[in-house]
Design an enzyme around this catalytic site. Structure first.
Site, PDB file in Angstrom:
ATOM      1  N   GLU A  42       0.846  -1.195   0.000  1.00  0.00           N
ATOM      2  CA  GLU A  42       0.000   0.000   0.000  1.00  0.00           C
ATOM      3  C   GLU A  42       0.882   1.246   0.000  1.00  0.00           C
ATOM      4  O   GLU A  42       1.862   1.335   0.729  1.00  0.00           O
ATOM      5  CB  GLU A  42      -0.901  -0.018   1.233  1.00  0.00           C
ATOM      6  CG  GLU A  42      -1.846   1.174   1.320  1.00  0.00           C
ATOM      7  CD  GLU A  42      -2.688   1.163   2.581  1.00  0.00           C
ATOM      8  OE1 GLU A  42      -3.737   1.825   2.581  1.00  0.00           O
ATOM      9  OE2 GLU A  42      -2.316   0.494   3.573  1.00  0.00           O
ATOM     10  N   LYS A 112      -9.709   2.110  -2.264  1.00  0.00           N
ATOM     11  CA  LYS A 112      -9.970   1.728  -0.868  1.00  0.00           C
ATOM     12  C   LYS A 112     -11.343   2.229  -0.440  1.00  0.00           C
ATOM     13  O   LYS A 112     -11.663   3.413  -0.578  1.00  0.00           O
ATOM     14  CB  LYS A 112      -8.878   2.321   0.025  1.00  0.00           C
ATOM     15  CG  LYS A 112      -8.901   1.859   1.461  1.00  0.00           C
ATOM     16  CD  LYS A 112      -7.672   2.409   2.181  1.00  0.00           C
ATOM     17  CE  LYS A 112      -7.548   1.889   3.599  1.00  0.00           C
ATOM     18  NZ  LYS A 112      -6.311   2.399   4.239  1.00  0.00           N
ATOM     19  N   CYS A 152      -5.830  -2.735   2.855  1.00  0.00           N
ATOM     20  CA  CYS A 152      -5.558  -2.498   4.277  1.00  0.00           C
ATOM     21  C   CYS A 152      -6.815  -2.554   5.156  1.00  0.00           C
ATOM     22  O   CYS A 152      -7.317  -3.628   5.454  1.00  0.00           O
ATOM     23  CB  CYS A 152      -4.812  -1.188   4.448  1.00  0.00           C
ATOM     24  SG  CYS A 152      -3.958  -1.052   6.045  1.00  0.00           S
TER      25      CYS A 152
END
Length: 274
Positions: A42, A112, A152
């Site tokens: 990331e 995300k 994440c």
């Protein structure tokens, strides 16, 4: 899905985009000798910091980072999940993970979906001050497998993973950067749980644990099979880990423990009345 080799590049990330991109290319070149698909962490081209996201955000069509990644994938004839970068579009910044095929073409991306807005005893971080959330589940049909992407904090939201499971995902790629507070307790547990829940391979790729004034990632990238077994795991320092992914593993787990067949979709949306 077919049998293939994967490499997860846990890399040092410094405060210099050009150095980070060139270093990623070095790692990809090395890993390409033993892998068909390579993953990066990331925000691999910038320190994990809101101000740095603004400073390093790139439009997709003019992205220095993506141009380099596409060229590298093509030169090495590999599929590349190029971690994530700060993507700029219409004055909004997204934390976006790109998937590039072995011809150097971008064939998909995931923004995300869940913003990392936390306030613990040891740290406070508010992604939403800078970043905007994505709104789309990302599953790609590739020559290697059906591949989904999460980023994440997305790993904590099992509803999202249920939707990826419904897309018949064989593999879920997770570029992530847990910190030294949540990492020791939650990183491995969540990754293994998601692999078991979804009976799919999960490959989590983190930056290495480099001390800096911005944000220190936990590291410990790993490849987990559908049984929840760790096939490969890094520690704190920069490292490339490798694993062979096999369709037989997925088929065996899903036949022995038929979660999809045993689900009770008829009751999951039941609303309890007062």
């Amino acid at each position: 899905m077919k049998k293939f080799n994967i490499a997860s590049c846990q890399m040092n990330v410094v405060d210099d985009k050009e150095i980070n991109v060139n270093h990623a290319i070095e790692l990809i070149n090395e890993a390409s000798n033993n892998a068909d698909l390579i993953t990066l962490p990331e925000m691999f081209n910038t320190p994990y910091d809101n101000d740095k996201f603004i400073e390093n955000a790139e439009e997709e069509k003019n992205s220095y980072t993506l141009k380099a990644m596409c060229e590298t994938a093509k030169e090495n004839n590999i599929f590349l999940q190029s971690g994530s970068i700060a993507e700029l579009e219409n004055e909004k910044i997204y934390n976006t993970a790109y998937f590039i095929d072995n011809n150097g073409k971008i064939i998909g991306k995931h923004r995300k979906m869940h913003m990392f807005d936390i306030d613990t005893d040891t740290m406070k971080f508010t992604e939403s001050e800078t970043l905007s959330p994505g709104n789309t589940i990302t599953t790609l049909k590739t020559p290697l497998a059906n591949i989904s992407i999460a980023i994440c904090y997305d790993v904590r939201f099992n509803e999202m993973w249920t939707l990826m499971n419904k897309n018949n995902s064989d593999i879920i790629l997770l570029p992530g950067a847990f910190n030294k507070t949540t990492g020791p307790l939650h990183w491995e547990t969540l990754i293994r749980a998601r692999a078991i829940d979804n009976q799919a391979y999960v490959i989590a790729t983190s930056p290495s644990q480099v001390e800096n004034p911005y944000y220190v990632a936990w590291g410990h990238s790993m490849v987990v099979d559908p049984w929840g077994k760790i096939l490969a795991k890094a520690e704190k320092k920069e490292e490339i880990i490798y694993a062979t992914l096999m369709p037989e593993s997925i088929n065996s787990v899903r036949e022995q423990i038929p979660i999809l067949k045993n689900k009770r979709e008829d009751i999951y949306e039941t609303i309890l009345k007062k």
